[in-house]
Design a protein around this motif. Structure first.
Motif, PDB file in Angstrom:
ATOM      1  N   TYR A   1       0.810  -1.236  -0.228  1.00 26.77           N
ATOM      2  CA  TYR A   1       0.211   0.377  -0.537  1.00 26.77           C
ATOM      3  C   TYR A   1       0.814   1.651   0.016  1.00 26.77           C
ATOM      4  O   TYR A   1       0.356   2.457  -0.774  1.00 26.77           O
ATOM      5  CB  TYR A   1      -0.526  -0.045   1.158  1.00 26.77           C
ATOM      6  CG  TYR A   1      -2.566  -0.457   0.937  1.00 26.77           C
ATOM      7  CD1 TYR A   1      -3.676   0.094   0.759  1.00 26.77           C
ATOM      8  CD2 TYR A   1      -2.392  -2.003   0.477  1.00 26.77           C
ATOM      9  CE1 TYR A   1      -4.239  -0.792   0.918  1.00 26.77           C
ATOM     10  CE2 TYR A   1      -3.283  -2.560   0.552  1.00 26.77           C
ATOM     11  CZ  TYR A   1      -4.495  -1.253  -0.459  1.00 26.77           C
ATOM     12  OH  TYR A   1      -5.588  -2.637  -0.092  1.00 26.77           O
ATOM     13  N   LYS A   2       1.759   1.075   1.005  1.00 26.24           N
ATOM     14  CA  LYS A   2       2.925   2.190   1.187  1.00 26.24           C
ATOM     15  C   LYS A   2       3.607   2.732  -0.594  1.00 26.24           C
ATOM     16  O   LYS A   2       3.810   3.413  -1.178  1.00 26.24           O
ATOM     17  CB  LYS A   2       3.688   2.234   1.810  1.00 26.24           C
ATOM     18  CG  LYS A   2       4.748   3.039   2.146  1.00 26.24           C
ATOM     19  CD  LYS A   2       6.037   3.140   2.921  1.00 26.24           C
ATOM     20  CE  LYS A   2       7.287   3.892   2.987  1.00 26.24           C
ATOM     21  NZ  LYS A   2       6.579   5.168   2.668  1.00 26.24           N
ATOM     22  N   GLU A   3       4.021   1.475  -1.002  1.00 31.87           N
ATOM     23  CA  GLU A   3       5.071   1.331  -2.106  1.00 31.87           C
ATOM     24  C   GLU A   3       3.838   1.983  -3.749  1.00 31.87           C
ATOM     25  O   GLU A   3       3.972   2.406  -4.344  1.00 31.87           O
ATOM     26  CB  GLU A   3       5.477   0.145  -3.267  1.00 31.87           C
ATOM     27  CG  GLU A   3       6.732  -0.537  -1.858  1.00 31.87           C
ATOM     28  CD  GLU A   3       7.273  -1.180  -2.164  1.00 31.87           C
ATOM     29  OE1 GLU A   3       6.542  -2.255  -2.707  1.00 31.87           O
ATOM     30  OE2 GLU A   3       8.247  -2.194  -1.102  1.00 31.87           O
ATOM     31  N   ASN A   4       2.349   2.188  -3.702  1.00 32.35           N
ATOM     32  CA  ASN A   4       1.715   2.093  -4.289  1.00 32.35           C
ATOM     33  C   ASN A   4       1.118   3.527  -4.531  1.00 32.35           C
ATOM     34  O   ASN A   4      -0.241   3.371  -4.659  1.00 32.35           O
ATOM     35  CB  ASN A   4       0.604   0.824  -4.901  1.00 32.35           C
ATOM     36  CG  ASN A   4       0.965   0.005  -5.359  1.00 32.35           C
ATOM     37  OD1 ASN A   4       1.266  -0.043  -6.422  1.00 32.35           O
ATOM     38  ND2 ASN A   4       1.800  -1.083  -4.862  1.00 32.35           N
ATOM     39  N   ASP A   5       1.198   4.337  -2.842  1.00 27.93           N
ATOM     40  CA  ASP A   5       0.792   5.194  -2.698  1.00 27.93           C
ATOM     41  C   ASP A   5      -0.757   5.236  -2.256  1.00 27.93           C
ATOM     42  O   ASP A   5      -1.765   6.124  -3.027  1.00 27.93           O
ATOM     43  CB  ASP A   5       0.564   6.253  -3.374  1.00 27.93           C
ATOM     44  CG  ASP A   5       2.055   6.851  -3.565  1.00 27.93           C
ATOM     45  OD1 ASP A   5       2.869   6.841  -2.692  1.00 27.93           O
ATOM     46  OD2 ASP A   5       2.176   7.575  -4.932  1.00 27.93           O
ATOM     47  N   LEU A   6      -1.143   3.985  -2.296  1.00 29.31           N
ATOM     48  CA  LEU A   6      -2.526   3.467  -1.379  1.00 29.31           C
ATOM     49  C   LEU A   6      -2.891   3.878   0.282  1.00 29.31           C
ATOM     50  O   LEU A   6      -1.669   3.865   1.617  1.00 29.31           O
ATOM     51  CB  LEU A   6      -2.884   2.131  -1.715  1.00 29.31           C
ATOM     52  CG  LEU A   6      -3.141   1.964  -2.997  1.00 29.31           C
ATOM     53  CD1 LEU A   6      -3.500   0.475  -3.405  1.00 29.31           C
ATOM     54  CD2 LEU A   6      -3.925   3.052  -3.497  1.00 29.31           C
ATOM     55  N   LYS A   7      -4.011   3.584   0.955  1.00 27.52           N
ATOM     56  CA  LYS A   7      -4.401   4.308   2.198  1.00 27.52           C
ATOM     57  C   LYS A   7      -4.634   3.228   3.056  1.00 27.52           C
ATOM     58  O   LYS A   7      -5.730   2.437   2.635  1.00 27.52           O
ATOM     59  CB  LYS A   7      -5.354   6.063   2.244  1.00 27.52           C
ATOM     60  CG  LYS A   7      -5.040   6.643   1.827  1.00 27.52           C
ATOM     61  CD  LYS A   7      -6.448   8.103   2.193  1.00 27.52           C
ATOM     62  CE  LYS A   7      -5.360   9.381   2.173  1.00 27.52           C
ATOM     63  NZ  LYS A   7      -6.552  10.474   1.648  1.00 27.52           N
ATOM     64  N   LEU A   8      -4.046   2.637   3.774  1.00 27.29           N
ATOM     65  CA  LEU A   8      -4.268   1.722   4.422  1.00 27.29           C
ATOM     66  C   LEU A   8      -6.262   1.687   5.314  1.00 27.29           C
ATOM     67  O   LEU A   8      -6.864   0.572   5.366  1.00 27.29           O
ATOM     68  CB  LEU A   8      -3.240   1.561   5.679  1.00 27.29           C
ATOM     69  CG  LEU A   8      -2.380   0.877   5.759  1.00 27.29           C
ATOM     70  CD1 LEU A   8      -1.185   0.436   6.407  1.00 27.29           C
ATOM     71  CD2 LEU A   8      -2.343  -0.881   5.000  1.00 27.29           C
ATOM     72  N   GLU A   9      -6.106   2.933   5.486  1.00 28.81           N
ATOM     73  CA  GLU A   9      -7.495   3.307   6.315  1.00 28.81           C
ATOM     74  C   GLU A   9      -8.442   2.796   4.846  1.00 28.81           C
ATOM     75  O   GLU A   9      -9.888   2.509   5.357  1.00 28.81           O
ATOM     76  CB  GLU A   9      -7.817   4.602   6.467  1.00 28.81           C
ATOM     77  CG  GLU A   9      -7.701   5.448   5.414  1.00 28.81           C
ATOM     78  CD  GLU A   9      -7.395   7.355   5.935  1.00 28.81           C
ATOM     79  OE1 GLU A   9      -7.992   8.043   5.519  1.00 28.81           O
ATOM     80  OE2 GLU A   9      -6.864   7.396   6.486  1.00 28.81           O
ATOM     81  N   ASP A  10      -8.294   2.550   3.206  1.00 29.34           N
ATOM     82  CA  ASP A  10      -9.356   2.089   2.409  1.00 29.34           C
ATOM     83  C   ASP A  10      -9.225   0.899   2.508  1.00 29.34           C
ATOM     84  O   ASP A  10      -9.344   0.157   1.341  1.00 29.34           O
ATOM     85  CB  ASP A  10      -8.706   2.970   0.973  1.00 29.34           C
ATOM     86  CG  ASP A  10      -8.882   4.108   1.305  1.00 29.34           C
ATOM     87  OD1 ASP A  10      -9.657   5.203   2.227  1.00 29.34           O
ATOM     88  OD2 ASP A  10      -8.079   5.092   0.355  1.00 29.34           O
ATOM     89  N   TYR A  11      -8.329  -0.426   3.385  1.00 30.86           N
ATOM     90  CA  TYR A  11      -8.390  -1.164   2.535  1.00 30.86           C
ATOM     91  C   TYR A  11     -10.139  -2.607   3.058  1.00 30.86           C
ATOM     92  O   TYR A  11     -10.397  -2.770   2.473  1.00 30.86           O
ATOM     93  CB  TYR A  11      -7.121  -2.824   3.901  1.00 30.86           C
ATOM     94  CG  TYR A  11      -7.412  -3.232   3.639  1.00 30.86           C
ATOM     95  CD1 TYR A  11      -6.838  -4.295   2.284  1.00 30.86           C
ATOM     96  CD2 TYR A  11      -7.821  -4.359   4.849  1.00 30.86           C
ATOM     97  CE1 TYR A  11      -6.364  -5.666   3.111  1.00 30.86           C
ATOM     98  CE2 TYR A  11      -7.350  -5.886   4.785  1.00 30.86           C
ATOM     99  CZ  TYR A  11      -6.585  -6.665   3.556  1.00 30.86           C
ATOM    100  OH  TYR A  11      -6.593  -7.603   3.684  1.00 30.86           O
ATOM    101  N   ASP A  12      -9.981  -1.479   4.137  1.00 28.69           N
ATOM    102  CA  ASP A  12     -12.011  -2.351   4.629  1.00 28.69           C
ATOM    103  C   ASP A  12     -13.073  -2.195   3.731  1.00 28.69           C
ATOM    104  O   ASP A  12     -13.656  -2.991   3.279  1.00 28.69           O
ATOM    105  CB  ASP A  12     -11.947  -1.619   6.174  1.00 28.69           C
ATOM    106  CG  ASP A  12     -13.244  -2.349   6.643  1.00 28.69           C
ATOM    107  OD1 ASP A  12     -12.852  -3.744   6.837  1.00 28.69           O
ATOM    108  OD2 ASP A  12     -14.044  -2.118   6.881  1.00 28.69           O
ATOM    109  N   LEU A  13     -12.687  -0.597   2.994  1.00 24.67           N
ATOM    110  CA  LEU A  13     -13.422  -0.096   2.044  1.00 24.67           C
ATOM    111  C   LEU A  13     -13.355  -0.651   1.126  1.00 24.67           C
ATOM    112  O   LEU A  13     -14.029  -1.470   0.092  1.00 24.67           O
ATOM    113  CB  LEU A  13     -12.810   1.355   1.432  1.00 24.67           C
ATOM    114  CG  LEU A  13     -13.662   2.543   3.020  1.00 24.67           C
ATOM    115  CD1 LEU A  13     -13.386   3.666   2.653  1.00 24.67           C
ATOM    116  CD2 LEU A  13     -14.821   2.597   3.544  1.00 24.67           C
TER     117      LEU A  13
END
Length: 216
Positions: free
Chosen positions: A161-173
């Protein structure tokens, strides 16, 4: 009803314990520890275990470290995480410079132990964030703990997620299919990438099926 009421009482009392020691442990630890306790007794225990496993795998804490004891030492310490250059230095300080009364500790009740384990987990989580240079929340850890992901899967997901500039808070979404199609594709790709590194012996189809199975 009685059991449910008792569990709610333990959670509420543990939150009160954490609030009462805010001056000793610092606001950031209080906020995270309160979030962990608020998940409820059962899930808080799973989250604490998951954080502990990740913390050990990354060298934040030692295999023999107890999060309850770490929390107890944090309460007793005159210094907070903010007084150190790194969380590892703070944890070293707690382990080496803060003695505690083992007999007294062994007499603590459920709410006091829940508070201390959550404080210890919160400190470890700060170390994980520092080590991986990201923002891992108790809520994300609650999701992966509920999925019963292995430690290496959790770490790989965080890194992907960090390497792809994604937010971990969106994992559940993502798991609940609440993102746009474009965002969903980005998350799927990041997770496929993570699991390919974990299990290079599997075919792309097997990896994609595994990632699809995360949301089941």
């Amino acid at each position: 009803m009685g059991v449910w009421s008792n569990l709610c009482s333990v959670v509420s009392s543990a939150c009160s314990v954490i609030s009462s020691v805010a001056s000793s442990i610092g606001n950031s630890v209080v906020k995270s520890a309160t979030s962990i306790v608020s998940l409820g007794v059962s899930l808080a225990a799973k989250v604490t275990d998951a954080i502990r496993s990740v913390g050990v795998s990354l060298g934040i804490i030692r295999p023999e470290d107890s999060l309850e004891e770490l929390g107890e030492k944090a309460i007793l310490s005159e210094k907070k995480p903010e007084d150190f250059d790194s969380i590892n230095e703070y944890i070293d300080h707690l382990n080496n410079n803060v003695p505690f009364d083992k007999d007294k500790f062994d007499r603590l009740d459920d709410k006091e132990l829940l508070a201390r384990s959550s404080i210890g987990a919160s400190i470890t989580l700060k170390g994980i964030n520092e080590k991986l240079d990201t923002v891992v929340t108790p809520e994300f850890m609650a999701t992966v703990a509920s999925q019963e992901l292995e430690t290496k899967e959790i770490v790989s997901t965080i890194k992907a997620y960090k390497e792809n500039d994604l937010k971990l808070e969106d994992y559940d979404l993502y798991l609940n299919d609440e993102l746009t199609l474009d965002e969903t594709t980005k998350h799927s790709s990041a997770l496929v990438e993570a699991y390919q590194k974990l299990e290079p012996e599997l075919s792309i189809e097997e990896i994609e099926n595994k990632v699809m199975g995360l949301s089941n």
